[in-house]
Design a protein around this motif. Structure first.
Motif, PDB file in Angstrom:
ATOM      1  N   GLY A 173       5.756   2.431 -12.549  1.00 13.96           N
ATOM      2  CA  GLY A 173       5.095   1.479 -13.428  1.00 13.96           C
ATOM      3  C   GLY A 173       3.586   1.587 -13.378  1.00 13.96           C
ATOM      4  N   ASN A 174       3.072   2.238 -12.337  1.00 17.34           N
ATOM      5  CA  ASN A 174       1.630   2.422 -12.186  1.00 17.34           C
ATOM      6  C   ASN A 174       0.875   1.097 -12.176  1.00 17.34           C
ATOM      7  OD1 ASN A 174      -0.626   3.932 -11.780  1.00 17.34           O
ATOM      8  ND2 ASN A 174      -0.960   4.374 -13.952  1.00 17.34           N
ATOM      9  N   ARG A 175       1.463   0.080 -11.537  1.00 17.48           N
ATOM     10  CA  ARG A 175       0.813  -1.222 -11.474  1.00 17.48           C
ATOM     11  C   ARG A 175       0.717  -1.668 -10.015  1.00 17.48           C
ATOM     12  NH1 ARG A 175      -0.567   0.254 -15.435  1.00 17.48           N
ATOM     13  NH2 ARG A 175      -0.322  -0.516 -17.547  1.00 17.48           N
ATOM     14  N   THR A 176      -0.230  -2.555  -9.780  1.00 14.66           N
ATOM     15  CA  THR A 176      -0.465  -3.039  -8.427  1.00 14.66           C
ATOM     16  C   THR A 176       0.665  -3.970  -7.984  1.00 14.66           C
ATOM     17  OG1 THR A 176      -2.780  -2.951  -8.985  1.00 14.66           O
ATOM     18  CG2 THR A 176      -2.200  -4.157  -7.001  1.00 14.66           C
ATOM     19  N   VAL A 177       1.099  -3.824  -6.742  1.00 12.36           N
ATOM     20  CA  VAL A 177       2.155  -4.704  -6.243  1.00 12.36           C
ATOM     21  C   VAL A 177       1.632  -5.510  -5.057  1.00 12.36           C
ATOM     22  CG1 VAL A 177       4.067  -3.274  -7.014  1.00 12.36           C
ATOM     23  CG2 VAL A 177       3.073  -2.892  -4.768  1.00 12.36           C
ATOM     24  N   ILE A 178       2.310  -6.586  -4.789  1.00 20.59           N
ATOM     25  CA  ILE A 178       1.916  -7.446  -3.673  1.00 20.59           C
ATOM     26  C   ILE A 178       2.482  -6.894  -2.360  1.00 20.59           C
ATOM     27  CG2 ILE A 178       1.953  -9.819  -2.809  1.00 20.59           C
ATOM     28  CD1 ILE A 178       0.504  -9.515  -5.478  1.00 20.59           C
ATOM     29  N   VAL A 179       3.753  -6.552  -2.365  1.00 16.79           N
ATOM     30  CA  VAL A 179       4.371  -5.994  -1.158  1.00 16.79           C
ATOM     31  C   VAL A 179       5.190  -4.770  -1.556  1.00 16.79           C
ATOM     32  CG1 VAL A 179       4.512  -8.134   0.132  1.00 16.79           C
ATOM     33  CG2 VAL A 179       6.340  -7.537  -1.414  1.00 16.79           C
ATOM     34  N   ASP A 180       5.339  -3.854  -0.630  1.00 15.54           N
ATOM     35  CA  ASP A 180       6.215  -2.728  -0.925  1.00 15.54           C
ATOM     36  C   ASP A 180       7.004  -2.321   0.315  1.00 15.54           C
ATOM     37  OD1 ASP A 180       4.619  -1.021   0.595  1.00 15.54           O
ATOM     38  OD2 ASP A 180       3.480  -0.339  -1.119  1.00 15.54           O
ATOM     39  N   ASN A 181       7.697  -1.171   0.188  1.00 13.46           N
ATOM     40  CA  ASN A 181       8.671  -0.783   1.204  1.00 13.46           C
ATOM     41  C   ASN A 181       8.036  -0.414   2.541  1.00 13.46           C
ATOM     42  OD1 ASN A 181       9.345  -0.301  -1.571  1.00 13.46           O
ATOM     43  ND2 ASN A 181      11.282   0.462  -0.855  1.00 13.46           N
ATOM     44  N   ASN A 182       6.730  -0.226   2.556  1.00  9.73           N
ATOM     45  CA  ASN A 182       6.050  -0.050   3.817  1.00  9.73           C
ATOM     46  C   ASN A 182       5.811  -1.451   4.373  1.00  9.73           C
ATOM     47  OD1 ASN A 182       2.967   0.051   5.031  1.00  9.73           O
ATOM     48  ND2 ASN A 182       4.277   1.682   5.698  1.00  9.73           N
ATOM     49  N   THR A 183       6.745  -1.931   5.180  1.00 13.50           N
ATOM     50  CA  THR A 183       6.762  -3.352   5.522  1.00 13.50           C
ATOM     51  C   THR A 183       5.822  -3.663   6.669  1.00 13.50           C
ATOM     52  OG1 THR A 183       8.641  -2.833   6.886  1.00 13.50           O
ATOM     53  CG2 THR A 183       9.102  -3.709   4.713  1.00 13.50           C
ATOM     54  N   TRP A 184       4.560  -3.269   6.526  1.00 19.54           N
ATOM     55  CA  TRP A 184       3.678  -3.391   7.691  1.00 19.54           C
ATOM     56  C   TRP A 184       3.188  -4.811   7.925  1.00 19.54           C
ATOM     57  CZ3 TRP A 184      -1.533  -4.807   7.248  1.00 19.54           C
ATOM     58  CH2 TRP A 184      -2.065  -4.756   5.980  1.00 19.54           C
ATOM     59  N   ASN A 185       3.149  -5.639   6.870  1.00 14.76           N
ATOM     60  CA  ASN A 185       2.595  -6.969   7.057  1.00 14.76           C
ATOM     61  C   ASN A 185       3.665  -8.008   6.797  1.00 14.76           C
ATOM     62  OD1 ASN A 185       1.221  -9.423   6.820  1.00 14.76           O
ATOM     63  ND2 ASN A 185      -0.656  -8.361   6.282  1.00 14.76           N
ATOM     64  N   ASN A 186       4.247  -8.498   7.865  1.00 16.85           N
ATOM     65  CA  ASN A 186       5.370  -9.417   7.742  1.00 16.85           C
ATOM     66  C   ASN A 186       4.973 -10.724   7.063  1.00 16.85           C
ATOM     67  OD1 ASN A 186       8.055 -10.164   8.159  1.00 16.85           O
ATOM     68  ND2 ASN A 186       7.492 -11.303  10.002  1.00 16.85           N
ATOM     69  N   THR A 187       3.755 -11.202   7.333  1.00 18.30           N
ATOM     70  CA  THR A 187       3.313 -12.468   6.753  1.00 18.30           C
ATOM     71  C   THR A 187       3.250 -12.379   5.230  1.00 18.30           C
ATOM     72  OG1 THR A 187       1.921 -12.586   8.687  1.00 18.30           O
ATOM     73  CG2 THR A 187       1.587 -14.272   7.027  1.00 18.30           C
ATOM     74  N   HIS A 188       2.752 -11.241   4.767  1.00 17.35           N
ATOM     75  CA  HIS A 188       2.616 -11.065   3.328  1.00 17.35           C
ATOM     76  C   HIS A 188       3.992 -11.078   2.664  1.00 17.35           C
ATOM     77  CE1 HIS A 188      -0.720 -10.506   0.742  1.00 17.35           C
ATOM     78  NE2 HIS A 188      -0.241  -9.435   0.142  1.00 17.35           N
TER      79      HIS A 188
END
Lengths: 399, 716
Positions: free
Chosen positions: B554-569
């Motif tokens: 989609g070439n759009r900015t996402v809030i979270v993705d599969n690199n789950t580095w920030n649990n709080t987010h």
């Protein structure tokens, strides 16, 4: 990829839908138009205007140049102008194609206008008359109003014109027919006598209009035909030594009608096909040459599975469906590619040159192409390529 | 006369070359087979990237080929984890992307104008082919070339490996299994040979593994464990010393060059075992030297006890100080969850929420290994019968990886090479024994029939035959049984590959009413719509599973993705999804979200949709924000979406977005409108009104629904 292409001789023709003209002429005021009939077809977003003129030479000398006048806005949206001379009577008519060129008239007319000159094949002698048929094609000429519509609304557009034909000549009698796509006409300006029957509005007949007389009108009507516009088309024709022509076409498609506003509801779109999203479109038809093979239809993120190819010995039809229906202002980019047998398009002449004979333009039907670039990739070892196009185009050679 | 003598001389040589020809042709065939069996998905669908993570890998590879290595290394990605962003170069294992980019460059250098996508799609099958070769050499090193061949064949089609290496599954594991097996092979070779060169090679193999996959932790713990076992069982040797020290020191130094790994080899708890064994090794060497110098054994015994105590004490104190001072980080949760299968469920819901992190069911063992599951113990038996440094290694590799395979489904992948190798030993040894039996008899029979010279020998053999009258028939039967089993294995593998592991999961296929194939291409429809019809800087909120796909396609900015580095987010997104709309709207506004994307399978019966994942959103959200409580969404501990569902469930954002206007939809003949086919119930809340969001796009089969966040109302 780059290096690989650079290694070849690449001929690129860049063509714009703009026409460039240099001209000079003087206006022979010796004609009178005894009868003019204009039929304006507004059923799609491409407007065809058929103008039938009966021209009479009332001057003293034979003359061969008939001048047509158009308003500047019309000229801005003009895609094509074509003229035919009709000879014979009734069923035995023959038509002769005539040359049309833009001109400028030195003696300033009372209103702002641009001119085209039709060069008759045989000069018209004094007192004689002839019938001319002129075809104008306009695009981007219908103005959606309201400019933004919701999914359940249908698209209304404005058409601006004059009830009286703009002409540098005296017109003895004239009639204009405007054909709308449906009976739903919101409003139109009357210039009596005006008559509306079904999908047709008739202006006239008007008698004895002096030169340059106009009478602005507008028609506000429903037009749900697909306003499909290809903003940019890059067509690559790659000629291979091995008996194949590979054509790749990159499209940037947009719905140029009234912009979609608010929600897009799938449940409405699915259950109420006709009343919902009436101006949107889903299917496109491409007419490809016969014996086409290896057709593909994809975009940046992969193959688009919704397409059908029908082939027979004369033509091939590719029906494609973009990933989603296009509403006003929505865009889609995609690529169509296909292979063609080389012997159908490449011809050898006696002077040891080879000619590629390829149809110019966009294979999609009912499309307006704003910007078209055709790249012809010649096989390695080709020298001195030169394009032959029946109208002026920009072209350049890339090595 | 001379002619016949030369032919006699050539005979063994010829035979040998014939054998080698056979060997090479078999290996070539296996190489090709391993490649083509993974092409089902390309033939069924198209040359495309599969699933979730591969889309990130593809996107980064594209970036690498377009911008060059240094830009890639320094890449800060604004398009993910909005508004935090992600330091891509420092948070990924670049091995895969660099490998694919190098293959791409090579192909272009050779004037093959391929697209990078094709390279990415075919990287995994290519490396799977290479793995078969490594398996051959490894098998040869452990047992003999026959076992190597069988191992190559077994691993070429083993479903456990194919699941992660079909064409299009462009993931780290694709190259990492090759690297893992290669490192092990080189290390075993180094131990067998005691040569520095092989040790060096294994260090480089380890480096490649570190660059490719986080699973390198397995190597850096298994090898020390193996060394420790050898030390305990009294198999310490100079060969081992050379091999391990060379591999450890060089491998560690090389691994530090990978930014994502950095100084972990000296600073993290997971790597301390290797360091401890390294020091132990030095103590052993020292003791060996002292033993060599001291002639008195009693004195040496005392010395030994003092030194060992001191060494262990020093090591313990160092470790304690290191951990206490924070210099050495404690074990991470992921590591704990590997050792203790129940750990993740209690402490890290984000790990437990992934289906491939679940404990393995017996059926999936059977599915992925088939007959290997029975051959594995047999192979272990053969290994124990012929213990050597190499067989000890493969036994340890097999047993540890089997344990991990039991803990997590995805680690079946790591166990697969070991299982294949050990099973290959079983098959090879059995078949060899049987054929030797058959052959020797045939020979005797032949000799007996043609020549009468060795009749005495023949008669003695014949008497032996008489003693075991059905031996030959039994051997034949067993051989046929073995081939039958192996052929079943081949059929099973092909079937599993074609049915289960060759679906790209981004394009779904089903059989239509007339037996024709229906394709659901909804994901790409939605992503392409996002790409074309939303502002280029639009922020899309979705559950993290779809993050990589949205950024890549989609070439759009996402809030979270599969690199789950920030649990709080992620928990914030989970909280937004599980709150009421007006509460969620505040969170959405604070995250600057423009579009919300949900996946919904109620129309098509697609079961891995957001409603089925929703409880994990609640758990993960609740793990950080205690306002979200799981029981609020359950009725008597039961998860429901129909009329009997919990009121909070029926009005939370996820429910509303999934079922918005679904109540008007007829999905199945004979069922009421709003019948959810994925869960087989009529939904409980059909009158859903949205206040702050509006439907922006729903795909043709409703699988993806995108909502636009409305600007706040004017206050006056």
């Amino acid at each position: 990829m780059e290096a690989w292409i650079r290694a070849r001789v690449t001929l690129a023709l860049t063509l714009f839908a703009l026409l460039f003209f240099v001209s000079r002429s003087s206006p022979p005021r010796q004609f009178v138009i005894s009868n003019a009939e204009r039929r304006i077809d507004l059923s799609s977003h491409i407007i065809n205007v058929h103008l039938t003129l009966k021209v009479e030479n009332t001057g003293t000398r034979p003359a061969s140049e008939v001048v047509l006048a158009l308003t500047p806005t019309e000229v801005d949206h003009l895609a094509m102008v074509d003229a035919l001379a009709i000879k014979g009577k009734r069923k035995k008519t023959t038509s002769v194609h005539l040359e049309v060129k833009p001109t400028e008239l030195p003696d300033a007319p009372p209103i702002d206008a641009k001119y085209f000159t039709i060069y008759l094949a045989d000069p018209l002698n004094s007192g004689e008359s002839t019938t001319l048929e002129v075809l104008y094609v306009f695009m981007h000429f219908l103005e959606p109003f309201p400019a933004e519509i919701a999914q359940s609304e249908s698209q209304l557009v404005f058409y601006h014109d004059t009830a009286l034909i703009l002409s540098p000549y005296h017109i003895k009698q004239q009639t204009t027919f405007i054909k709308t796509p449906s009976t739903k006409v919101e409003s139109f300006i009357r210039v009596e006598p005006t008559n509306r029957v079904g999908t047709e509005i008739k202006y006239g007949p008007y008698e004895d209009c002096p030169p340059y007389s106009i009478s602005p009108i507008h028609v506000h009507f429903e037009n749900n035909s697909p306003f499909a516009v290809v903003e940019e088309l890059v067509q690559e024709i790659e000629i291979s030594h091995w008996g194949n022509i590979q054509v790749t076409e990159h499209y940037t498609l947009v719905h140029a009608g009234a912009r979609h506003k608010g929600v897009f509801s799938r449940v409405d779109y699915q259950s109420r096909q006709f009343s919902n999203g009436a101006s949107s479109f889903r299917y496109l038809l491409a007419r490809l040459p016969a014996r086409v093979h290896s057709v593909y239809y994809r975009d940046e993120i992969g193959n688009i599975s919704s397409s059908h190819l029908r082939t027979n010995s004369l033509k091939s039809e590719l029906e494609i469906e973009p990933r989603y229906p296009l509403f006003g202002g929505w865009k889609a980019t995609f690529v169509i590619g296909y292979g063609l047998p080389l012997q159908d398009f490449l011809f050898e002449s006696s002077d040891d040159k080879r000619y590629l004979n390829f149809t110019f333009g966009c294979p999609l039907i009912g499309m307006v192409v704003d910007k078209l670039t055709i790249k012809v990739v010649l096989p390695e070892g080709s020298t001195d390529p030169s394009p032959v196009v029946p109208f002026p185009v920009e072209h350049r050679l890339e090595l | 006369m001379s002619n016949s003598s030369t032919s006699d001389l050539l005979k063994p040589f010829k035979l040998k070359t014939k054998q080698q020809e056979l060997l090479i042709s078999i290996l070539c065939l296996v190489y090709i087979l391993a490649f083509i069996t993974r092409l089902f998905s390309v033939l069924r669908y198209e040359s495309m990237i599969h699933e979730f993570d591969p889309y990130f890998n593809y996107r980064t590879t594209l970036y690498l080929t377009q911008h060059g290595f240094y830009d890639f290394w320094n890449w800060f990605d604004y398009e993910s984890w909005y508004p935090l962003g992600r330091i891509v170069g420092g948070t990924l294992y670049p091995g895969l992307m660099v490998t694919a980019a190098l293959i791409y460059r090579l192909l272009h250098f050779l004037r093959f104008a391929v697209h990078i996508r094709e390279v990415c799609v075919l990287t995994a099958p290519f490396f799977a082919s290479n793995t078969t070769l490594v398996a051959y050499f490894f098998g040869k090193e452990i047992w003999d070339s026959g076992a190597g061949l069988v191992a190559a064949i077994l691993i070429a089609v083993c479903p456990g490996y194919i699941s992660r290496s079909v064409a299009g599954s462009y993931d780290n594991e694709g190259v990492a299994i090759f690297a893992l097996l290669f490192t092990f092979y080189l290390f075993v070779k180094a131990v067998n040979k005691g040569s520095l060169a092989w040790g060096l090679a294994s260090a480089f193999g380890y480096f490649y593994m570190v660059s490719a996959w986080g699973g390198y932790i397995f190597i850096i713990n298994l090898i020390p464990l193996y060394v420790l076992v050898l030390l305990i069982t009294g198999r310490y040797s100079m060969r081992l010393y050379v091999a391990y020290n060379c591999m450890y020191i060089l491998g560690m130094l090389l691994a530090m060059q990978i930014r994502f790994v950095g100084f972990q080899h000296v600073q993290s708890g997971e790597h301390m075992a290797a360091m401890g064994v390294f020091f132990l090794m030095q103590v052993f060497y020292f003791l060996d030297w002292v033993k060599h110098m001291l002639s008195d054994t009693k004195l040496f015994q005392e010395f030994l006890s003092i030194t060992v105590t001191c060494a262990v004490a020093a090591g313990g104190i160092a470790l304690g100080v290191g951990v206490a001072s924070g210099y050495i980080s404690p074990w991470t949760g992921r590591f704990y969850s590997l050792l203790d299968p129940t750990y993740a469920k209690d402490h890290i819901p984000i790990i437990a929420s992934v289906s491939e992190h679940q404990p393995t069911a017996w059926s999936s063992f059977m599915f992925d290994f088939h007959i290997l599951l029975f051959l594995f113990p047999a192979g272990l038996y053969f290994c124990f019968k012929r213990l050597s440094d190499a067989t000890i290694f493969i036994v340890m590799y097999g047993l540890t990886s089997m344990y991990f395979a039991g803990v997590m489904v995805r680690l079946i992948l790591v166990a697969t090479p070991a299982v294949c190798l050990i099973s290959a030993i079983a098959v090879s040894a059995t078949v060899k024994n049987l054929t030797v039996l058959l052959r020797s008899k045939n020979k005797v029979a032949q000799i007996g029939s043609t020549k009468g010279t060795s009749s005495a020998k023949a008669s003695s053999k014949a008497s032996l035959d008489q003693s075991q009258p059905f031996q030959k028939n039994g051997a034949m039967a067993l051989l046929f049984g073995a081939f039958y089993l192996l052929s079943r294995y081949a059929t099973h593998c092909t079937w599993v590959t074609s049915e289960a592991y060759s679906s790209p999961s981004i394009v779904l296929a089903a059989r239509g009413a007339h037996g024709n194939r229906v394709i659901f291409d909804d994901y790409r429809e939605a992503y392409f719509w996002l790409r074309q019809n939303t502002p280029p800087d639009a922020k899309v909120m979705s559950w993290w599973d779809y993050g990589y796909q949205i950024t890549a396609m989609g070439n759009r900015t996402v809030i979270v993705d599969n690199n789950t580095w920030n649990n709080t987010h992620i928990a914030t997104v989970g909280r937004a999804m599980s709150s009421y709309e007006d509460e969620a709207y505040e969170i959405i506004r604070s995250l600057d979200v423009d579009y919300v994307l949900v996946v919904f399978g109620g129309v098509t019966g697609y079961s891995s949709d957001d409603i089925n994942k929703f409880l994990w959103m609640v758990r993960i959200g609740g793990g950080v924000f205690p306002v979200i409580k799981e029981p609020d969404y359950l009725v008597n501990g039961e998860y429901r979406v129909d009329k009997g569902a919990a009121p909070k469930m029926l009005n939370c954002l996820m429910y509303k977005l999934s079922y918005y206007r679904f109540g008007e939809m007829m999905t199945e003949y004979g069922k009421p409108p709003g019948y959810d086919r994925a869960r087989g119930v009529e939904i409980g809340n059909k009158d859903i009104k949205l206040e702050h969001l509006e439907e922006a796009f729903t795909t043709s089969n409703w699988i993806v629904r995108i909502y636009k966040v409305k600007p706040p109302n004017n206050r006056w």
